[in-house]
Design a protein around this motif. Structure first.
Motif, short mmCIF file in Angstrom:
data_model
loop_
_atom_site.label_atom_id
_atom_site.label_comp_id
_atom_site.label_asym_id
_atom_site.label_seq_id
_atom_site.Cartn_x
_atom_site.Cartn_y
_atom_site.Cartn_z
N ARG A 107 0.82 -1.22 0.00
CA ARG A 107 0.00 0.00 0.00
C ARG A 107 0.85 1.26 0.00
O ARG A 107 0.31 2.38 0.00
CB ARG A 107 -0.96 0.01 1.18
N GLY A 108 2.18 1.12 0.01
CA GLY A 108 3.07 2.27 -0.07
C GLY A 108 3.17 3.06 1.22
O GLY A 108 3.39 4.27 1.19
N ARG A 110 5.24 4.26 3.71
CA ARG A 110 6.66 4.47 4.02
C ARG A 110 6.88 4.62 5.53
O ARG A 110 7.90 4.17 6.05
CB ARG A 110 7.19 5.70 3.29
N ILE A 129 8.72 1.74 -4.20
CA ILE A 129 7.44 2.45 -4.12
C ILE A 129 7.47 3.70 -5.00
O ILE A 129 6.51 4.01 -5.72
CB ILE A 129 7.13 2.83 -2.66
N ASP A 130 8.60 4.42 -4.97
CA ASP A 130 8.74 5.62 -5.81
C ASP A 130 8.59 5.27 -7.29
O ASP A 130 7.89 5.97 -8.04
CB ASP A 130 10.10 6.27 -5.57
N ARG A 132 7.08 2.70 -8.59
CA ARG A 132 5.70 2.27 -8.83
C ARG A 132 4.78 3.49 -8.97
O ARG A 132 3.93 3.54 -9.87
CB ARG A 132 5.25 1.38 -7.68
N GLU A 133 4.95 4.44 -8.09
CA GLU A 133 4.11 5.64 -8.14
C GLU A 133 4.40 6.47 -9.38
O GLU A 133 3.48 7.05 -9.98
CB GLU A 133 4.32 6.47 -6.87
N THR A 138 -0.45 0.66 -9.01
CA THR A 138 -0.74 0.29 -7.62
C THR A 138 -0.78 -1.23 -7.51
O THR A 138 -1.02 -1.93 -8.51
CB THR A 138 -2.09 0.86 -7.15
#
Length: 218
Positions: A107-108, A110, A129-130, A132-133, A138
């Motif tokens: 779910r990211g 951090r 995560i960076d 992916r965003e 998602t």
């Protein structure tokens, strides 16, 4: 005769009161709740996935059966350095941490990852995560079940204890694009995942936290 009865009754009453006071204090002590390491803190923050060290030293044969000699030696060294270490509660905590870290990454989250991982592992998760965003993607993953949790290795390097745990789990993975469309995976098909995660802790620290120190495929 009446006076003797009165005196004996007074003595019995006195002894009864003394016995009650001692047992009463002991009962009150025994009924104190044991702190739960997964309870929220005083500030009402969300519970952290703290790996509980337990309350007893390592039990010898029943828990160590079948482990390599080097792993058994490492666990005994850790137990000798940290008298609160107990293998079974550690493994239960490792399972909880495995699930919480995976879900936080998916779910990211951090902030939660930073609390559960060392700086290097956190940096790797945050970088993924960076990316992916930036791609507008998602993850809609599900941890279906953890099939097996076993100790892979254990070492004590100075004051730093490290225990590697092999997890065998069924995970359903789905990647969605920025519009919510599925671009990879399926929630209907769980895939077996084998991971070896290493947790570390300073045995001289008063904090009970074991942090994720390294990840690898198992």
């Amino acid at each position: 005769m009446i006076y003797e009865i009165v005196i004996l009754a007074m003595i019995a009453a006195f002894l009864g009161l003394r016995l009650y006071s001692v047992l009463g204090r002991r009962a009150e002590h025994e009924e104190e709740p044991f702190p739960n390491r997964f309870d929220p803190g005083e500030g009402g923050d969300a519970p952290r996935a703290v790996l509980p060290p337990g309350q007893q030293t390592l039990r010898p044969q029943r828990e160590l059966g079948g482990l390599p000699a080097a792993t058994e030696r490492g666990l005994r060294e850790i137990a000798a350095a940290d008298r609160n270490f107990d293998l079974l509660p550690f493994l239960e905590g490792a399972k909880a941490a495995y699930a919480m870290i995976l879900e936080a990454f998916w779910r990211g989250d951090r902030e939660e990852l930073r609390q559960l991982c060392t700086d290097d592992v956190y940096a790797s998760f945050a970088g993924a995560i960076d990316a992916r965003e930036a791609a507008g993607e998602t993850l809609d993953n599900r941890l279906i079940r953890i099939e097996d949790t076993t100790v892979h290795s254990a070492t004590l390097d100075g004051r730093i204890a490290r225990i590697a745990v092999r997890f065998v789990a069924d995970i359903a993975t789905v990647t969605r694009d920025k519009d919510g469309n599925v671009v990879a995976g399926s929630l209907d098909d769980a895939v077996e995942s084998r991971d070896i995660w290493t947790f570390s802790r300073d045995v001289t620290s008063t904090a009970p936290d074991w942090l994720l120190d390294e990840t690898d495929e198992g």
